[in-house]
Design a protein around this motif. Structure first.
Motif, short mmCIF file in Angstrom:
data_model
loop_
_atom_site.label_atom_id
_atom_site.label_comp_id
_atom_site.label_asym_id
_atom_site.label_seq_id
_atom_site.Cartn_x
_atom_site.Cartn_y
_atom_site.Cartn_z
N GLU A 321 0.85 -1.24 0.00
CA GLU A 321 0.09 0.01 -0.03
C GLU A 321 0.76 1.32 -0.05
O GLU A 321 1.80 1.31 0.68
CB GLU A 321 -0.74 -0.09 1.40
CG GLU A 321 -2.11 0.63 1.22
CD GLU A 321 -3.10 0.18 2.22
OE1 GLU A 321 -3.79 -0.56 2.22
OE2 GLU A 321 -2.71 0.69 3.40
N ARG A 322 0.59 2.28 -0.66
CA ARG A 322 1.07 3.45 -0.83
C ARG A 322 0.88 4.28 0.47
O ARG A 322 -0.08 4.07 0.99
CB ARG A 322 1.01 4.33 -1.98
CG ARG A 322 1.52 3.56 -3.08
CD ARG A 322 1.25 4.75 -4.29
NE ARG A 322 1.94 3.95 -5.46
CZ ARG A 322 1.77 4.26 -6.84
NH1 ARG A 322 0.95 5.56 -6.82
NH2 ARG A 322 2.37 3.69 -7.77
N SER A 323 1.87 4.87 1.04
CA SER A 323 1.57 5.94 2.25
C SER A 323 0.55 6.60 1.89
O SER A 323 -0.36 7.05 2.95
CB SER A 323 2.81 6.46 2.66
OG SER A 323 3.39 7.13 1.73
N THR A 324 0.36 7.09 0.72
CA THR A 324 -0.73 8.29 0.33
C THR A 324 -2.12 7.48 0.08
O THR A 324 -2.76 8.17 -0.46
CB THR A 324 -0.10 9.01 -0.89
OG1 THR A 324 0.22 8.16 -1.83
CG2 THR A 324 1.06 9.72 -0.29
N ALA A 325 -2.11 6.25 0.07
CA ALA A 325 -3.17 5.55 -0.46
C ALA A 325 -4.47 6.01 0.35
O ALA A 325 -4.60 6.43 1.42
CB ALA A 325 -2.99 4.03 -0.01
N ARG A 326 -5.56 6.24 -0.39
CA ARG A 326 -6.85 6.49 0.17
C ARG A 326 -8.22 5.60 0.03
O ARG A 326 -7.89 4.73 -0.63
CB ARG A 326 -7.26 7.88 -0.46
CG ARG A 326 -7.35 7.80 -2.09
CD ARG A 326 -7.40 9.36 -2.36
NE ARG A 326 -7.51 9.40 -3.98
CZ ARG A 326 -8.72 9.31 -4.70
NH1 ARG A 326 -9.99 9.70 -4.01
NH2 ARG A 326 -8.91 9.22 -6.03
N GLU A 402 -3.42 3.91 -6.05
CA GLU A 402 -3.59 5.09 -4.93
C GLU A 402 -4.54 4.55 -3.94
O GLU A 402 -4.73 5.61 -3.06
CB GLU A 402 -4.32 5.96 -6.09
CG GLU A 402 -3.59 6.56 -7.23
CD GLU A 402 -2.43 7.47 -6.70
OE1 GLU A 402 -2.30 7.92 -5.47
OE2 GLU A 402 -1.34 7.33 -7.58
N THR A 404 -6.17 2.33 -0.90
CA THR A 404 -5.79 1.25 0.24
C THR A 404 -6.45 -0.04 -0.30
O THR A 404 -7.39 -0.09 -0.74
CB THR A 404 -6.44 1.64 1.57
OG1 THR A 404 -7.97 1.56 1.50
CG2 THR A 404 -6.12 3.09 2.12
#
Ligand code: ATP
Ligand code: ATP
Ligand code: MG
Lengths: 582, 616
Positions: A321-326, A402, A404
């Motif tokens: 998961e990217r840290s910026t995932a939304r 992008e 979660t």
């Protein structure tokens, strides 16, 4: 060594208990050291003087102190057991959680048998080592220190001779550990193999029996078993040397003291009493050194296990998961934009090449294609089970990378091609994706999947316990439970990967009808082999060798796509005719 | 429900053959378990005797050397006899070397004995597992069974491996001290020994708790292994439904229990040391008191008392060791009990004692009024009769859950029928050895299972002595050769667990190849191509038709296009045959089969359905 140290951070939460355990140990030593003095007093002042009063009071004091020491020792044991078992539980949990972060790519590599050895045997080894350490760690150095001081005080020169033996012991232990560690690694990897053979035989029991391969499997097991035994014998034979050698070194030390001390005594530099005292103290240092030896014996094993555990803890999940995932509340528009994919980035051929595909909300996209053409692979990219190599997959226009993982996968209901059910009740299986679902919802999902009728017919209905992987259901029954499970989460995107392959045509048609009613607003991907299954789809995609060979409705494809025509013909072109002609 | 409880209790109890007891009963059979465990040492009697001799010599040396030390100090140092000192130090050195050699040899020999005994235990466990029926594997978590082979055998390992020699030497030392004590003063000796029953009692009590502690620990460890195996095996579903937390919760419940049982199980045996410490100190006090009184009576000297105090201190060491050993053995027994639990399970579908091997068959299969149910009172196959002449192809069709796979399960004797008879060439299959029956069948099971070995080995599983060429020919027939050759490593490609690095259709092709290679008299295809696309299927179809010529074949399929050529189509519904005949006959009947057939083409275009109709 470093490996083990890294795992020791799992002791941190229990540091307080660990320190208490060690402190208690110090107190125990203090008490234990005073007991011989009391015995001395008992003999000298009590027995020799025939003083019953002294005998009585000293005895009572002794028993009291012994009890105190025992209680403290028990306290130490309890604490040590708690610390080490908590450590083990946390470590197991960490390993388990690591596996939960895995993605399909990692799972392809996973060997359940191996992994389980790490979670049990390897963790146990380290646990035992910590338990032992907490029960002797302070005892050994303290005893050593105490008796060393006494040695020096009694005879500095003899103490020097004794001191020479310390480096000898250290060097011996060092080489011993170095040699033993790889052997322990081998033992564990043989254990992995043995486990693997057994697990395969359990899971594949039907095949083993069907092909009458019991002798073959017994032989396979015998080989694994023999290899494990050979490694075990090897390492244990090495270990066999440790305690006697420690004894030998220590005993030679005593002889050396006797020889040199005896010479000095003969020259008059030392009294006989001093030598006797010295050898007595020397005996006292033996015990802690032997304890150290014991600890050393466990070290290579623990370290080998630590290495294996860290291997798992350090494995990187392929999909992260990217840290910026939304989070996204999707309507269900799924698009593939120039997607390419391969399973093994090194070497293997591309499984999907340049895929462009759009599924509008509410649309049903059917995917057809030869075995191994990449259908399952394609739909596995939507929930990001695997990562695309090039291009992107979007949900409502947003790159799925992008989002979660929970948000993405929460909106996709997928019935995987290989049906996996758990050994709980049918109800639990259906509401697996949404445990809080009501009974009515469970039944509704089962009804849509045409499973309700057969479930109700079972003696225990929805409470029926499934056996391992659901073996007490027929193939089609399992598939329908899996469909119900996917439907229950009422996802905006529904994926059915060949989910009715084991279902008869009529039942399938009923499922189709129910689905059509349900999926008004849902995007659906349906992989199927039968044309009848895909007939009503808004869009049919024909995959060929990882590329989209044709795309359109049934009528369009029947007109334009030779491959589709071929598929169509293989199912009925010559169909009823040839059968009747016979 | 009834099935559930039956399963549980039969798992829990029953060690002695034919005894379906309760859990609690187990405690009684400690001796039996121990005896059986000891039986595993039997093949090594020679080595064990040698070890015994070594232990005796070793113990003597251990006693001798301190004596030499005393002699050295008293006789030589005190008398300033340097050559004498040299002699005795060299002698001591020799004795120590001897001690080293003997101890090392003991350990060395025992290492092999214990590990080989454990190997035999594992082998017996595995080979017995192989004789158990399929329902056993279906009903027991695989991780749990795995745990018996690893964690439980490990528990046995801990006790058996190093401690046997220790036990012997402790016993010797103890015996020696007791003899010495009686030699010095029998009154005091008796007084000193009063403590013995108490210690034995204590060890016994703790031992019981240790065993039950370990039993609970091992049980829970088994459960935890079961959870792990199932979770890892179903990890793809866990991920797909985002149920990682739920999986973790389930794991944690058992993990915590393992921790708690682990603490208890490990603490009990460790209590022995401290508790024995109290007792031995109390004992010293008793000796002192008793000695004082005896001295007053003139029955003991002061010197006697001092000696006895030192004896009772020496006494404590080996006693504690024996106590510890006893407890380790208890832990081992807890593990061994669980291993024997499996070894003692009687195979449900044993061959009859007088079963004969089934001779080479023609392939005439008959079901006569067969009844069968998986669970009592829930019949799955009812009054089923069918016959297949040698070489015929029989198609089984019907709605899902009708009982088609079950028919195959009965023919292969994965399960035994309740009443009626199944015969092959006129021989009741219950009268023949299962292996000889299955050896003549080639089966593609509905659930494909492949091993995590190479593609080549997986196909060769059908016939172990097949050459590479034969394997490849089988793969070609199953239409698998093409995609296998496309793989970077071709036939040497390793499969992931359960073959997950292949598409499901590909896996089915491999398992068809495997069955084909077996070159069986009777071929059974249970939805063998359900996940294979219809074009590929059509290719295989041709090859299979050729292959099936001359062999009796049973084909189950939902795609009716695959069974048109069958000699006989049996329509199964709710465990009964409701229609039988050839494809054409059944279509003409316009019954169940006709409807099933027509529904395949529903909506596909009026033309096809019309042809079906017009031809009638
Ligand atoms: N091991 C088992 N224990 C208990 N019940 C079982 C077991 N295996 C199958 N059944 C039940 O027996 C019935 C017949 O199952 P079977 O597998 O023979 O069906 P099938 O005709 O092969 O179906 P499908 O086409 O779906 O594969 C089903 O109701 C199923 O639930
Ligand atoms: N996990 C994996 N690792 C490596 N290769 C894989 C993996 N899964 C599939 N493949 C390969 O990728 C290709 C496409 O497989 P995929 O499962 O997508 O096929 P499919 O179209 O779904 O076939 P089927 O109709 O048989 O299910 C196949 O050649 C297969 O061998
Ligand atoms: Mg697929």
């Amino acid at each position: 060594m470093n490996k083990l140290k890294r795992l020791l951070k799992f002791v941190n939460p229990y540091r307080k208990e660990a320190i208490w355990a060690l402190l208690l140990l110090i107190a125990v030593i203090a008490v234990d050291l005073s007991l011989p003095r009391l015995i001395q007093r008992l003999i000298d002042k009590g027995v020799t003087a025939s003083n019953m009063h002294v005998i009585l009071t000293t005895s009572l004091l002794m028993i009291g102190l012994a009890t105190l020491s025992a209680l403290m020792m028990i306290g130490n044991t309890l604490l040590a057991a708690r610390v080490s078992q908590n450590f083990a539980a946390d470590l197991r949990s960490a390993l388990f959680q690591q596996v939960q972060t895995f993605s399909f790519g990692n799972l392809d590599q996973l060997r359940t048998g191996k992994l389980m050895v790490r979670l049990t045997s390897d963790v146990n080894t380290i646990q035992m080592m910590i338990l032992l350490a907490l029960r002797i760690m302070t005892r050994a150095p303290l005893l050593m220190l105490g008796s060393s001081v006494l040695l020096v005080v009694t005879s500095p020169r003899l103490a020097l001779i004794v001191a020479i033996f310390l480096p000898i012991i250290s060097v011996f232990l060092y080489f011993f550990i170095r040699r033993a560690q790889p052997l322990f690694l081998r033992v564990q990897s043989k254990l992995d193999k043995l486990n693997q053979v057994l697990l395969e035989n359990l899971a594949g029991a039907r095949v083993v029996k069907a092909f009458v391969r019991t002798p073959h499997e017994n032989a396979r097991f015998a080989v694994a078993n023999e290899e494990l035994t050979a490694e075990n014998v090897k390492v244990r034979r090495l270990m066999a040397v440790l305690p006697p050698t420690m004894f030998l070194i220590l005993n030679v030390r005593t002889v050396a003291v006797l020889w040199f001390g005896g010479q000095q005594a003969i020259m008059g530099d030392l009294t006989v009493g001093q030598i006797m005292a010295f050898t007595n103290y020397l005996m006292m240092t033996m015990f802690p050194l032997l304890l150290l030896g014991m600890l050393a014996a466990r070290l290579p094993q623990a370290n080998a296990s630590a290495q294996r555990i860290i291997e798992v803890l350090d494995s990187t999940p392929e999909v992260q998961e990217r840290s910026t995932a939304r989070v996204l509340q999707a309507t269900g528009r799924v698009a593939f934009e120039q997607v390419s994919f391969r399973y093994n980035l090194s070497g293997e051929e591309q499984v999907l090449t340049d895929i462009n595909l759009v599924a509008e909300p509410g649309e049903t996209v059917a995917i057809l294609g030869a075995t191994g053409s990449g259908k399952s692979t394609l739909i596995n990219l939507i929930p990001r089970f695997y990562e695309v190599e090039a291009g992107r997959v979007t949900l409502d226009g947003v790159d799925i990378r992008e989002l979660t993982l929970a948000s993405l996968r929460g909106q996709i209901g997928v019935a995987l091609q290989e049906t996996i059910l758990f050994s709980t009740t049918i109800r639990e299986n259906i509401r697996y994706g949404r445990p809080q679902a009501s009974e009515a919802e469970v039944v509704a999902a089962a009804q849509a999947a045409q499973a309700d009728a057969f479930i109700q017919a079972l003696p225990e209905g929805y409470d029926t316990q499934l056996e391992q992987r659901g073996t007490n259901l027929s193939g089609g029954q399992k598939q329908r439970i899996a469909i119900a499970r996917a439907l229950l989460i009422q996802p905006p995107v529904l994926i059915l990967d060949d989910s009715t392959s084991a279902v008869d045509v009529e039942t399938e048609a009923q499922i189709q009808a129910a689905l059509t009613a349900l999926r008004q607003d849902k995007t659906a991907f349906i992989i199927a082999q039968r044309i009848s299954t895909v007939l009503t789809a808004d869009k049919i995609v024909v995959l060929e060798n990882g590329k989209i060979a044709a795309e359109g409705t049934h009528a369009e494809l029947l007109q334009s796509s030779p491959i589709y025509q071929e598929i169509y013909n293989s199912q009925l072109g010559e169909g009823p005719g040839s059968g009747l002609a016979a | 429900m009834t099935k559930q409880t039956e399963r549980r209790s039969s798992m829990g109890g029953g060690h002695g053959p034919g005894r379906g007891g309760h859990r609690i009963e187990k405690a009684k059979d400690v001796r039996g378990t121990l005896r059986r465990l000891i039986m595993y040492l039997r093949p090594f009697t020679g080595t064990l005797l040698l070890v015994f001799v070594l232990v005796v010599i070793g113990t003597l040396l251990v006693i001798l050397v301190p004596y030499l030390l005393g002699v050295a100090i008293d006789d030589y140092i005190a008398n300033r006899d340097l050559p004498g000192l040299l002699r005795i130090t060299l002698f001591m050195l020799g004795a120590y070397l001897g001690q080293w050699f003997i101890q090392t040899a003991q350990n060395y020999l025992m290492a092999a004995v214990s590990q080989r005994a454990l190997r035999d235990l594992r082998r017996d466990l595995f080979e017995h597992l192989q004789t158990l029926s399929l329902s056993f594997f279906d009903q027991h978590p695989h991780g749990e069974l795995l745990s018996r082979l690893t964690n439980d055998v490990d528990a046995v390992n801990l006790a058996v491996s190093e401690n046997l020699t220790q036990m012997l030497s402790s016993l010797f030392t103890l015996g020696g001290i007791v003899v010495m004590m009686f030699a010095v003063n029998s009154w005091l000796a008796l007084g000193t020994l009063t403590i013995l029953p108490m210690m034995v009692g204590l060890v016994g009590i703790i031992g019981k708790r240790t065993r039950s502690g370990y039993r609970k620990l091992q049980q829970e460890m088994g459960r935890l292994n079961g959870i792990m195996e199932e979770t890892f095996g179903g990890e793809r579903v866990v991920l797909a439904y985002g149920q990682q937390q739920a999986a973790l919760d389930k794991f944690t419940a058992s993990n915590t229990a393992v921790r708690d049982y682990g603490i208890k199980a490990q603490v009990y045996p460790l209590l022995i040391g401290p508790l024995m410490g109290i007792m031995s100190n109390a004992n010293i006090a008793v000796v002192a008191g008793l000695g004082g009184w005896l001295a007053l009576q003139g029955l003991a000297s002061v010197g006697n008392i001092a000696t006895f105090i030192s004896y009772s201190r020496k006494f404590a060491g080996p006693l504690r060791q024996l106590g510890n050993l006893y407890n380790q053995i208890q832990a081992a027994l807890a593990g061994a009990e669980r291993v024997f639990e499996i070894i003692d399970r009687e195979p449900k579908l044993n061959d009859l004692p007088h079963a004969i091997p089934l001779a080479d068959i023609e392939g005439a299969v008959r079901f006569e009024q067969v009844n069968f149910s998986y669970a009592p009172g829930n019949p799955v196959i009812q009054e089923m009769s069918l016959s297949a002449a040698p070489g015929q192809t029989i198609a089984l069709v019907g709605p899902t859950g009708a009982g088609k796979t079950t028919i195959i399960n009965l023919l292969t004797r994965f399960y035994d029928i309740e009443s009626g008879a199944i015969t092959i060439d006129g021989v009741d299959i219950r009268q023949v050895q299962k292996a000889s029956l299955r050896g003549q069948l080639g089966i593609v099971l509905q659930d494909t299972f492949l091993f995590s070995t190479s593609v080549m080995e997986n196909i060769r599983y059908g016939r172990l002595d097949a050459t590479d060429e034969e394997v490849i020919a089988a793969a070609r027939l199953a239409n698998a050769d093409h995609f296998i050759r496309h793989l970077p490593q071709g036939y040497e490609t390793e499969l992931s667990e359960r073959g997950s690095n292949f598409s499901l259709g590909q896996r089915q092709l491999l398992s068809i190849a495997r069955a084909v290679l077996a070159d069986p008299r009777i071929l059974i295809l249970d939805e063998a191509t359900s996940s294979v696309d219809t074009r590929t299927e059509a290719h295989i179809q041709e090859a299979l038709l050729k292959l099936m010529a001359g062999r009796t074949s049973f084909v189950i399929a939902h795609r009716l296009s695959t069974i048109r050529e069958a000699d006989k189509v049996l329509v199964i519904d709710k465990g009964r045959i409701i229609e039988r005949g050839t494809h054409a006959e059944l279509l003409a009947q316009r019954g169940f089969y006709y409807n099933l057939y027509v529904s395949q083409f529903k909506g596909l275009g009026e033309k096809e359905v019309e042809t079906v109709d017009s031809r009638q």
